[in-house]
Write a protein that holds these residues in place. Structure first.
Motif, PDB file in Angstrom:
ATOM      1  N   LEU B  31       6.598 -10.632   0.883  1.00  0.00           N
ATOM      2  CA  LEU B  31       5.615 -11.258  -0.001  1.00  0.00           C
ATOM      3  C   LEU B  31       4.250 -10.621   0.243  1.00  0.00           C
ATOM      4  O   LEU B  31       3.757 -10.613   1.362  1.00  0.00           O
ATOM      5  N   GLY B  33       0.946  -9.964  -2.658  1.00  0.00           N
ATOM      6  CA  GLY B  33       0.037 -10.801  -3.453  1.00  0.00           C
ATOM      7  C   GLY B  33       0.754 -11.943  -4.163  1.00  0.00           C
ATOM      8  O   GLY B  33       0.132 -12.903  -4.614  1.00  0.00           O
ATOM      9  N   GLY B  34       2.065 -11.813  -4.294  1.00  0.00           N
ATOM     10  CA  GLY B  34       2.847 -12.894  -4.892  1.00  0.00           C
ATOM     11  C   GLY B  34       2.782 -12.974  -6.413  1.00  0.00           C
ATOM     12  O   GLY B  34       3.432 -13.823  -7.018  1.00  0.00           O
ATOM     13  N   SER B  36       3.878 -11.077  -8.786  1.00  0.00           N
ATOM     14  CA  SER B  36       5.132 -10.788  -9.485  1.00  0.00           C
ATOM     15  C   SER B  36       6.302 -11.515  -8.844  1.00  0.00           C
ATOM     16  O   SER B  36       7.224 -11.946  -9.527  1.00  0.00           O
ATOM     17  N   HIS B  78      -5.956  -5.167  -5.841  1.00  0.00           N
ATOM     18  CA  HIS B  78      -6.362  -4.431  -7.039  1.00  0.00           C
ATOM     19  C   HIS B  78      -7.877  -4.461  -7.241  1.00  0.00           C
ATOM     20  O   HIS B  78      -8.489  -3.484  -7.637  1.00  0.00           O
ATOM     21  N   ALA B 102      -3.958  -6.456 -15.443  1.00  0.00           N
ATOM     22  CA  ALA B 102      -3.943  -7.918 -15.495  1.00  0.00           C
ATOM     23  C   ALA B 102      -5.347  -8.507 -15.667  1.00  0.00           C
ATOM     24  O   ALA B 102      -6.228  -7.895 -16.247  1.00  0.00           O
ATOM     25  N   HIS B 103      -5.517  -9.726 -15.137  1.00  0.00           N
ATOM     26  CA  HIS B 103      -6.777 -10.452 -15.270  1.00  0.00           C
ATOM     27  C   HIS B 103      -7.389 -10.598 -13.883  1.00  0.00           C
ATOM     28  O   HIS B 103      -6.715 -10.441 -12.885  1.00  0.00           O
ATOM     29  N   GLY B 110      -3.216  -9.446  -6.319  1.00  0.00           N
ATOM     30  CA  GLY B 110      -2.200  -8.399  -6.380  1.00  0.00           C
ATOM     31  C   GLY B 110      -2.559  -7.217  -5.492  1.00  0.00           C
ATOM     32  O   GLY B 110      -3.729  -6.878  -5.327  1.00  0.00           O
ATOM     33  N   HIS B 118       7.175  -3.322  -6.879  1.00  0.00           N
ATOM     34  CA  HIS B 118       7.700  -4.059  -8.033  1.00  0.00           C
ATOM     35  C   HIS B 118       8.171  -3.081  -9.119  1.00  0.00           C
ATOM     36  O   HIS B 118       9.082  -3.380  -9.886  1.00  0.00           O
ATOM     37  N   ALA B 123       3.193  -0.655 -15.506  1.00  0.00           N
ATOM     38  CA  ALA B 123       2.104  -0.993 -14.584  1.00  0.00           C
ATOM     39  C   ALA B 123       1.294   0.255 -14.244  1.00  0.00           C
ATOM     40  O   ALA B 123       1.836   1.359 -14.161  1.00  0.00           O
ATOM     41  N   GLU B 165      12.856  -1.820   4.526  1.00  0.00           N
ATOM     42  CA  GLU B 165      11.663  -0.977   4.553  1.00  0.00           C
ATOM     43  C   GLU B 165      10.475  -1.650   3.877  1.00  0.00           C
ATOM     44  O   GLU B 165      10.626  -2.374   2.896  1.00  0.00           O
TER      45      GLU B 165
HETATM   46  C1  LIG Z   1      -0.039 -12.454 -16.101  1.00  0.00           C
HETATM   47  C2  LIG Z   1       0.151 -11.178 -15.334  1.00  0.00           C
HETATM   48  C3  LIG Z   1      -0.256  -9.987 -15.900  1.00  0.00           C
HETATM   49  C4  LIG Z   1      -0.091  -8.808 -15.225  1.00  0.00           C
HETATM   50  N1  LIG Z   1      -0.510  -7.666 -15.824  1.00  0.00           N
HETATM   51  C5  LIG Z   1      -0.391  -6.504 -15.149  1.00  0.00           C
HETATM   52  C6  LIG Z   1      -0.837  -5.272 -15.690  1.00  0.00           C
HETATM   53  O1  LIG Z   1      -1.372  -5.230 -16.809  1.00  0.00           O
HETATM   54  N2  LIG Z   1      -0.674  -4.145 -14.986  1.00  0.00           N
HETATM   55  C7  LIG Z   1      -0.110  -4.163 -13.732  1.00  0.00           C
HETATM   56  O2  LIG Z   1      -0.003  -3.128 -13.134  1.00  0.00           O
HETATM   57  N3  LIG Z   1       0.314  -5.300 -13.187  1.00  0.00           N
HETATM   58  C8  LIG Z   1       0.188  -6.466 -13.849  1.00  0.00           C
HETATM   59  N4  LIG Z   1       0.626  -7.616 -13.253  1.00  0.00           N
HETATM   60  C9  LIG Z   1       1.290  -7.548 -11.938  1.00  0.00           C
HETATM   61  C10 LIG Z   1       0.291  -7.570 -10.814  1.00  0.00           C
HETATM   62  O3  LIG Z   1      -0.425  -6.387 -10.788  1.00  0.00           O
HETATM   63  C11 LIG Z   1       1.007  -7.783  -9.494  1.00  0.00           C
HETATM   64  O4  LIG Z   1       0.051  -8.101  -8.593  1.00  0.00           O
HETATM   65  C12 LIG Z   1       1.792  -6.606  -8.920  1.00  0.00           C
HETATM   66  O5  LIG Z   1       2.744  -6.123  -9.795  1.00  0.00           O
HETATM   67  C13 LIG Z   1       2.566  -7.034  -7.677  1.00  0.00           C
HETATM   68  O6  LIG Z   1       1.722  -7.073  -6.610  1.00  0.00           O
HETATM   69  P1  LIG Z   1       1.764  -8.243  -5.575  1.00  0.00           P
HETATM   70  O7  LIG Z   1       0.982  -7.802  -4.412  1.00  0.00           O
HETATM   71  O8  LIG Z   1       1.370  -9.484  -6.225  1.00  0.00           O
HETATM   72  O9  LIG Z   1       3.317  -8.263  -5.157  1.00  0.00           O
HETATM   73  P2  LIG Z   1       4.321  -9.449  -4.897  1.00  0.00           P
HETATM   74  O10 LIG Z   1       4.448 -10.284  -6.118  1.00  0.00           O
HETATM   75  O11 LIG Z   1       4.006 -10.145  -3.631  1.00  0.00           O
HETATM   76  O12 LIG Z   1       5.635  -8.613  -4.699  1.00  0.00           O
HETATM   77  C14 LIG Z   1       6.228  -7.885  -5.748  1.00  0.00           C
HETATM   78  C15 LIG Z   1       7.482  -7.185  -5.247  1.00  0.00           C
HETATM   79  O13 LIG Z   1       7.148  -6.150  -4.335  1.00  0.00           O
HETATM   80  C16 LIG Z   1       7.704  -6.372  -3.058  1.00  0.00           C
HETATM   81  N5  LIG Z   1       6.667  -5.956  -2.100  1.00  0.00           N
HETATM   82  C17 LIG Z   1       5.390  -6.377  -2.060  1.00  0.00           C
HETATM   83  N6  LIG Z   1       4.705  -5.702  -1.117  1.00  0.00           N
HETATM   84  C18 LIG Z   1       5.566  -4.848  -0.575  1.00  0.00           C
HETATM   85  C19 LIG Z   1       5.460  -3.864   0.457  1.00  0.00           C
HETATM   86  N7  LIG Z   1       4.307  -3.623   1.077  1.00  0.00           N
HETATM   87  N8  LIG Z   1       6.562  -3.163   0.783  1.00  0.00           N
HETATM   88  C20 LIG Z   1       7.737  -3.382   0.132  1.00  0.00           C
HETATM   89  N9  LIG Z   1       7.893  -4.284  -0.826  1.00  0.00           N
HETATM   90  C21 LIG Z   1       6.821  -4.997  -1.186  1.00  0.00           C
HETATM   91  C22 LIG Z   1       8.051  -7.838  -3.033  1.00  0.00           C
HETATM   92  O14 LIG Z   1       9.095  -8.086  -2.145  1.00  0.00           O
HETATM   93  C23 LIG Z   1       8.418  -8.084  -4.476  1.00  0.00           C
HETATM   94  O15 LIG Z   1       9.720  -7.658  -4.709  1.00  0.00           O
HETATM   95  C24 LIG Z   1       0.479  -8.809 -13.915  1.00  0.00           C
HETATM   96  C25 LIG Z   1       0.877 -10.009 -13.335  1.00  0.00           C
HETATM   97  C26 LIG Z   1       0.721 -11.188 -14.020  1.00  0.00           C
HETATM   98  C27 LIG Z   1       1.145 -12.463 -13.364  1.00  0.00           C
END
Ligand SMILES: Cc1cc2nc3c(=O)[nH]c(=O)nc-3n(C[C@H](O)[C@H](O)[C@H](O)COP(=O)(O)OP(=O)(O)OC[C@H]3O[C@@H](n4cnc5c(N)ncnc54)[C@H](O)[C@@H]3O)c2cc1C
Lengths: 800, 286
Positions: B31, B33-34, B36, B78, B102-103, B110, B118, B123, B165
Motif C-alpha cells: 500500500l 498512496g492508496g 488506486s 505526485h 488526477a485532482h 498518490g 499500478h 497514466a 518485489e
Molecule cells: C479519481 C482518480 C483519478 C485519477 N486520475 C489519474 C490520472 O489522470 N493520471 C494518473 O496517472 N493517475 C490517476 N489516478 C491514479 C493516481 O495517480 C494514483 O495515485 C496512482 O495510480 C497510484 O498511486 P498510489 O501511490 O496511490 O498507489 P496505491 O493505490 O497505494 O497502489 C497501487 C498499486 O501499486 C502497488 N504499489 C504501490 N506502491 C508500490 C511499490 N513501491 N512497489 C510495488 N508495488 C507498489 C500496490 O500494491 C497497488 O497494486 C487517479 C486516481 C483517482 C482515484
C-alpha cells in the motif's frame, strides 16, 4: 454573476425579509461538517444491513441457500423473500389511468429478478464488513430468462414478459389529442421532424440513499430516519404495508445531501429495514454505497421521441405530432407510477407555444433496468429538447431567426390564462419577457455578429435558445402524477410561540438542499412580524404535522410558503388580541413587527416574550378567556398551482480537433414570481444548469444488450465538475403569481432549459457541416462520429 | 463496499516490507498512496491477505540530482513532483504532465511507485518513464535489481514485478533536448487521458539529430515509438512535417473501443495532438 431586473416592485413596498439575500441559516452547520445525516445517527447498539443484489438482468430464482451466511461471524439474520412473506402487504403504485399496470412493490425479489441491482437477500450483522463478508456465502440458483435490455426489445414480437401477470411489457399507454393534426401538417408551409433521444441518467445525489430504523421495544415502535424528500409519503405507505399505525411509526428526513429525484419515491429498502427492525427488535442501519446508489436508485429519462412540427409561412407553429417510447425500467414506482416521466413528456411537448393542433402518444415499456422515477425537471428536459429543436429546425427552414420565431409563437401577456394543446393551463407568466431579457443580457445581436466573424475563420461557433414553461406548486385540482390517489395538493404549517417567546414553525415539506429552513423563516418573520433569528423551522418530520407529502415538483415555496403565510397571519391575530388586553388598545390599532406588538403611532409596545409570559405563566394579567394558546396551524391548497418559465441562451464553440464543446456564455432569464431569497434562487439556477450541462454533454447510464450496467462507477458515469460549468448570468423577471405570496416554484427549471439550449447551440455550431443534433448527451465521441459522417456525405456528394 | 478481511503491517524498512511480502506467501500487497488500491479493495477486486503499508518507511521520498540523472524515491507524492523546481528545470516534460494527473487531493496522496506499479495505460508517470528511458529499481528477497521502463509494463494494469518485489527508486536520465511538448486530452480536467503524446527534438546540421516520442491512452501499455522517432529524424523539415509525423504516429497504433472513446476517435485525437505537439516542439527549438 447575476443581475437583477426586478423592476415591478417598488423597493419601499418590499417586505423586510422576503426578497432579501439572507445567507442560508443551514450552511454553517452543513459546510463545517456538523450536519446530521441519516448515516450519522447513533442508535443504541445498531445492527448493519447489506443487500445481496441481483447480478442477473432477468432470471427465475430456483433456490436460495443462506445456511453458510447464517453461520458466518457476526451475522444476526439473513432474510430472503420467503422469510418475510407474512410481514407486509405489497405496496401498489395505483393510478386511475387507463392502460396502466401497477407492478407491486416488494422489499426483496420474489420468485424472479428483473434487473441487475435488485435486492434479493438481506444480511443483518453486527458490522457492515461482516454483513458484506456473509453476502459472499449466499448461493442463489438463478435460471436465466431472456433479458429485455431496450425498449424496442420489449415491444418486439415474441418478447419475453417481465411481469407475466400484466400480459404485456407496455405498462402504460396514453394519448393526448387536440384538433386535426394530420390536416394541419398537410396544410403546413414547412414541416420539420426528427427522432430525438435522451439517454438514461442517474440522479446521483452526493449523499447516497440511507436508512436507519430505530426500534423502541417498549412501544413496538419505529422511528425511521431516511434520506428522503417525501418522509410523509414513506410514513403512510409503510404504515399501511406493515400495519403499523402512525403513532408507532415516525419517519424523519434529517439533513439530506441532495436528491434530484432519487430520494423522492418509496424504496424496497425502506420497507425491508422496518420489517427487519421489527422482527429482530433491534435498530438497524443501512447506507447505500455508490455502486448500489447508481444501480438501484430511480433513474431518469430514457426516452425516444419521434416528432413532427408544422409551420405556416410566417413561422407560426400550427401543429405538432409526437410518438414517445419510454424505457421505464422493471417496476412502477410508488407513489408516482411509471407514467410520471414519459406521460409528462407528452403533456408538456407543446411547451409555452400556441400550437393549435396536437397529437402526442406515449408508451412506457418495462425493461430489465432499475425503475425510472422523478428527476429534476421530470419529462420537461426532454419535451423542451424536442420542441426547441423543432423550433430551430423550423426557423432554419423558413429563414427566420430563432429568437424571432419564438417571439411569434410564445403565449403573450394579454393571452393568459392560456390552455395549450395538451390541456395544460398557463397562468400569467412572463414568457416573452424572459425571452427578451435573456436576449438582451446575452447581447444576442452582438453574439450573432461574433458568430459570423468566427465562421469566416472556419470556427464552429453556435448560439442556442430554449424557452420553456412548467407547472409548479400544484394544488389539489391537478395530480402531481397522472391519476394518482394520494393528495399532493396541500401542505401544512404549524407555528407556535412557546413560553420563552421563541417561535417554532413546523412543516411537512422536507428540504434536501433547497434552503427551506431559511426561506420559510423569511416568510414567517415577515407575516408574523417576528425577528428572523427568533424563528426556528422544523421540517421533514412526519410527527410534526398530521399529513404531508414532502418536497418535490417545485412545490415547497408555493405550498409550504403559502401555508406559512396563512398560519402566520392567524397567529398574528392572536398576538394582537392578547396585546390589546396588555396595552389596553384596540386590536385593530396594533401593529406587529420585529417581535413586538406596538400601538400604532405610539411607543407603547409588548414583546413576544412578554405576551408569552402573560398567556402561559403569569396568571394575573389576562382574563381566562383571553389566554389563547399562541399557536396556529393552516393547511394551504393553491388549487391549481402556478406556472414558471424561463429562456436559456447558450453560446458554444465546438473544437473540431478534440470534438469537445466549450460553453462560452450561458444566460438564464427566469420568472419565478416573487423572489423569497435571490441568493437561493441564483443557487438553484446555477445548480440546475450544471445538472442540465451533465444531461447535454456528459451523463449517460450505459447498459449493454444483456442488461448489464457498464457505467456503474464515477469513473465511467461522467458528471460535470466545477471546471466544466461556466459562469452564468441569471436575470430575474419577477412577475407575481396568483398564489399566496406571489411565488412560483423554481427548483427544477435550470435542468429543463439547459440541455435544449446547449443542443441548439451545438446544432447551430455544426450547421455549416449540415449536422443535426438529435441525441443527448453530445459526447465528444458522438460529435466525432457526426463530423466524420458529414465529411463522408460531403465527399460522396462531391464525387457524384 | 467494504474490503474483505486482511492483515495490516506497517514495516519501517524496505527489508521488513519485503520480508512481510515473503511471509504472506504471495497473498500480500503493498500500500502506497492508496488511490488506486483502495477502490480495488472496496470493490473486492483485490483481496490480499496481508496489506504491507509502505508509508512508515523513511527515506523513500526524495527528488535528487545525480550527475546526469534525477533519482526519485518510490514514495514521492505526485504533488511534490508537480511543484519541484528541480523537476521543472531538468525534466520539463514531466513538470508539464504532472498537473494532468488526477485532482489535487489525489496528487497529495498518490506516489510515483504506486503509479508505475499500478501500470494504468492512460497514466502519466508510466508514459513519462518510457519517454525518459527511466530505470526502475526494485528490491526483493534476493536484493536489488533494475528494470528498464519499457520492460516494466507488461499489459494493462500489469507490471513485471515478482510478488515479493517493491519499487524503491526510479532514475530519469536528464534528456538533452531543444524543443519539447506534452499534449493530452481527457474528458474532464484530471481524468485519465483519452490520448496523449510527449515529443522532444534536438536539431542537427540538417533536420533532427534526436527525437523522442511516447504515447499513452492508445494501447494496453504506454508506448515509446522508436520507429517513428527514426522516421522523424530521417525527414526533411518543412511545413508538411507535422502532418506527415502525425500520420506516422497514428499508423503505429490500433487502440481499442471502450466506454469513453472508440478506437477511431482516439486515433483522430492522437493525430491532432501529434501534429500540435511536433509544431510546438519544433517552434521551441529556435
Ligand atoms: C479519481 C482518480 C483519478 C485519477 N486520475 C489519474 C490520472 O489522470 N493520471 C494518473 O496517472 N493517475 C490517476 N489516478 C491514479 C493516481 O495517480 C494514483 O495515485 C496512482 O495510480 C497510484 O498511486 P498510489 O501511490 O496511490 O498507489 P496505491 O493505490 O497505494 O497502489 C497501487 C498499486 O501499486 C502497488 N504499489 C504501490 N506502491 C508500490 C511499490 N513501491 N512497489 C510495488 N508495488 C507498489 C500496490 O500494491 C497497488 O497494486 C487517479 C486516481 C483517482 C482515484
Amino acid at each position: 454573476m447575476s443581475s437583477d431586473q426586478r423592476a415591478h416592485l417598488l423597493d419601499a413596498m418590499r417586505p423586510k425579509y422576503v426578497g432579501a439575500p439572507i445567507k442560508r441559516t443551514e450552511d454553517p452547520r452543513l459546510l463545517t461538517g456538523k450536519g446530521d445525516y441519516t448515516a450519522d445517527r447513533k442508535p443504541d447498539r445498531p445492527l448493519h444491513l447489506a443487500f445481496l443484489r441481483s447480478g442477473q438482468p432477468h432470471a427465475r430464482i430456483a433456490g436460495i441457500d443462506i445456511s453458510a451466511a447464517q453461520a458466518a461471524p457476526g451475522v444476526v439474520a439473513v432474510l430472503a423473500a420467503d422469510d418475510i412473506a407474512d410481514d407486509f402487504k405489497p405496496v401498489i403504485p395505483f393510478s386511475r389511468m387507463p392502460n396502466y399496470y401497477a407492478t407491486p412493490i416488494v422489499p426483496l425479489a420474489c420468485k424472479k429478478v428483473r434487473y441487475v441491482g435488485e435486492a434479493v437477500v438481506a444480511v443483518i450483522a453486527t458490522s457492515r464488513y461482516l454483513a458484506e463478508d456473509a453476502l459472499e456465502l449466499i448461493e442463489v440458483d438463478y435460471e436465466p430468462l431472456r433479458p429485455i435490455a431496450r425498449a424496442e426489445m420489449a415491444v418486439a414480437d415474441g418478447a419475453p414478459l417481465l411481469h407475466e401477470e400484466a400480459g404485456t411489457n407496455v405498462l402504460i399507454a396514453r394519448e393526448f389529442k387536440k384538433g386535426n393534426v394530420a390536416a394541419d401538417l398537410k396544410a403546413a408551409a414547412v414541416r420539420v421532424s426528427g427522432r430525438f433521444e435522451m439517454t438514461r441518467k442517474a440522479p446521483l445525489a452526493m449523499e447516497p440513499r440511507s436508512c436507519c430504523a430505530e426500534y423502541d421495544k417498549r412501544r413496538d415502535a419505529i422511528t425511521l430516519y431516511t434520506s428522503s424528500n417525501i418522509p410523509g409519503i414513506v410514513r403512510d405507505a409503510i404504515s399501511e404495508s406493515l400495519n403499523l399505525p402512525g403513532h408507532r411509526l415516525r419517519v424523519v428526513a434529517p439533513d439530506v445531501g441532495g436528491s434530484f429525484g432519487s430520494k423522492g419515491s418509496l424504496y424496497p429498502e425502506e420497507l425491508l429495514i422496518c420489517i427487519a427492525a421489527r422482527k429482530l427488535r433491534r435498530s438497524i442501519k443501512w447506507t447505500a454505497d455508490r455502486l448500489e446508489d447508481v444501480s438501484s436508485s430511480s433513474q431518469a429519462f430514457a426516452e425516444v421521441v419521434d416528432a413532427e412540427m408544422g409551420f405556416d409561412a410566417n413561422g407560426v407553429a400550427t401543429s405538432l405530432e409526437a410518438d414517445v417510447i419510454g424505457d421505464v425500467g422493471a417496476f412502477s414506482i410508488y407513489p408516482w407510477t411509471c407514467g410520471l416521466e414519459p406521460v409528462q413528456v407528452v403533456s408538456f411537448l407543446p411547451g409555452p407555444y400556441k400550437i393549435a393542433s396536437y397529437r402526442g402518444s406515449v408508451r412506457g415499456v418495462a425493461t430489465c433496468k432499475p425503475p425510472t422515477g422523478p428527476y429534476r425537471g421530470v419529462g420537461r428536459p426532454i419535451s423542451t429538447f424536442v420542441t426547441e429543436r423543432l423550433m430551430d429546425l423550423g426557423a432554419r427552414a423558413l429563414g427566420i431567426d430563432p429568437l424571432e420565431i419564438r417571439r411569434r409563437n410564445l403565449v403573450r401577456a394579454e393571452e393568459f390564462p392560456y390552455r395549450i394543446a395538451s390541456g395544460i393551463i398557463w397562468d400569467k407568466t412572463g414568457f416573452v419577457e424572459c425571452l427578451d431579457a435573456a436576449a438582451e443580457t446575452a447581447g444576442y445581436d452582438a453574439l450573432r455578429k461574433q458568430q459570423a466573424e468566427a465562421r469566416k475563420q472556419g470556427r464552429l461557433f453556435g448560439i442556442g435558445i430554449a424557452s420553456y414553461a412548467e407547472l409548479t406548486g400544484i394544488g389539489s385540482r391537478i395530480s402531481a402524477a397522472p391519476g394518482m390517489p394520494i393528495n399532493t395538493g396541500s401542505e401544512t404549517a404549524k407555528i407556535t410561540i412557546d413560553s420563552t417567546g421563541s417561535i417554532t414553525a413546523a412543516f411537512g415539506v422536507a428540504s434536501h438542499g433547497q434552503g427551506l429552513e431559511t426561506t420559510l423563516a423569511q416568510i414567517v418573520s415577515d407575516d408574523l412580524g417576528a425577528r428572523f433569528e427568533d424563528v426556528r423551522v422544523v421540517q421533514g418530520d412526519s410527527d410534526e404535522v398530521p399529513m404531508s407529502t414532502g418536497t418535490y415538483a417545485s412545490r415547497s415555496a408555493v405550498l409550504g410558503g403559502g401555508a406559512a403565510k396563512h398560519a402566520s397571519k392567524l397567529l398574528q391575530e392572536k398576538i394582537k388580541r392578547v396585546a390589546s388586553h396588555l396595552l389596553e388598545a384596540n386590536a385593530d390599532d396594533i401593529e406587529v413587527h420585529d417581535g413586538n406588538a406596538v400601538v400604532l403611532g405610539t411607543d407603547r409596545a409588548v414583546s413576544f416574550k412578554q405576551i408569552a409570559k402573560a398567556v402561559y405563566s403569569d396568571m394575573k394579567t389576562l382574563p381566562v378567556e383571553a389566554r389563547e394558546e399562541l399557536s396556529a396551524s393552516y393547511t394551504y391548497d393553491p388549487i391549481n398551482g402556478t406556472t414558471a418559465a424561463a429562456t436559456h441562451i447558450a453560446a458554444v464553440e465546438v473544437d473540431p480537433a478534440t470534438c469537445f464543446v466549450k460553453i462560452l456564455k450561458f444566460v438564464v432569464a427566469e420568472d419565478c414570481g416573487r423572489i423569497i431569497n435571490p441568493m437561493i434562487v441564483d443557487g438553484q439556477v446555477h445548480g440546475g444548469v450544471a445538472q442540465g450541462i451533465g444531461a447535454a454533454l456528459f451523463e449517460e447510464l450505459i447498459y449493454d444488450d444483456d442488461g448489464q450496467l457498464l457505467s456503474a462507477s464515477l469513473v465511467d458515469y461522467v458528471i460535470p465538475s466545477a471546471p466544466e460549468v461556466p459562469l452564468m448570468d441569471v436575470v430575474h423577471v419577477e412577475s407575481e403569481s396568483a398564489v399566496a405570496g406571489g411565488f412560483r416554484g423554481m427548483g427544477e427549471g435550470g435542468t429543463i432549459g439547459a440541455p435544449a439550449a446547449i443542443a441548439n447551440a451545438i446544432a447551430d455550431a455544426l450547421s455549416p457541416l449540415d449536422i443535426d443534433v438529435s441525441i443527448l448527451p453530445m459526447t465528444p465521441e458522438r460529435i466525432f462520429r457526426l463530423i466524420e459522417q458529414a465529411k463522408l456525405k460531403a465527399k460522396g456528394q462531391a464525387d457524384d | 463496499m467494504k474490503p474483505a478481511k486482511f492483515e495490516y503491517v506497517l514495516p519501517s524498512t524496505v527489508g521488513a516490507a519485503v520480508a512481510a511480502l515473503v511471509a504472506s506467501k504471495g497473498e500480500g500487497k503493498v500500500l502506497a498512496g492508496g488511490q488506486s488500491l483502495l477502490p480495488l479493495l472496496n470493490f473486492r477486486m483485490a483481496r490480499p491477505a496481508v496489506l504491507v503499508d509502505l508509508n512508515a518507511i523513511s527515506g523513500l521520498s526524495y527528488i535528487e540530482e545525480r550527475s546526469d540523472r534525477i533519482a526519485i524515491g518510490a514514495l514521492t507524492r505526485h504533488r511534490e513532483l508537480e511543484q519541484s523546481p528541480l523537476i521543472a528545470a531538468k525534466l520539463p516534460v514531466m513538470a508539464a504532465a504532472m498537473r494532468h494527473v488526477a485532482h489535487l487531493a489525489i496528487r497529495n496522496r498518490g506516489t510515483i511507485g504506486g503509479s508505475l506499479s499500478h501500470a494504468d495505460p492512460a497514466a502519466e508517470l508510466p508514459m513519462l518513464s518510457v519517454f525518459y528511458d527511466a530505470t526502475i529499481s526494485v528490491q526483493g528477497p534476493d536484493g536489488r535489481r533494475t528494470i528498464a521502463a519499457e520492460e516494466f509494463f507488461v499489459d494493462a494494469l500489469t507490471n513485471c514485478l515478482e510478488p515479493e518485489e517493491i519499487v524503491v527508486e526510479i532514475e530519469f536520465p536528464i534528456l538533452q533536448h531543444d524543443g519539447w511538448a506534452f499534449e493530452e486530452v481527457a474528458r474532464r480536467f484530471g481524468d485519465f487521458a483519452l490520448a496523449s503524446i510527449a515529443v522532444s527534438v534536438r536539431p542537427g546540421p540538417a533536420g533532427l539529430k534526436e527525437a523522442r516520442v511516447a504515447l499513452m491512452g492508445v494501447a494496453d501499455t504506454p508506448l515509446r515509438l522508436r520507429e517513428a522517432e527514426q522516421e522523424l529524424i530521417a525527414m526533411e523539415l518543412d511545413n508538411r512535417t507535422p502532418q506527415r509525423f502525425s500520420e506516422i504516429v497514428v499508423s503505429k497504433v490500433s487502440p481499442n473501443d471502450d466506454l469513453h472513446a472508440s478506437g477511431e476517435y482516439r486515433k483522430h485525437l492522437l493525430a491532432q495532438l501529434s501534429k500540435r505537439a511536433l509544431q510546438t516542439a519544433l517552434a521551441a527549438k529556435g
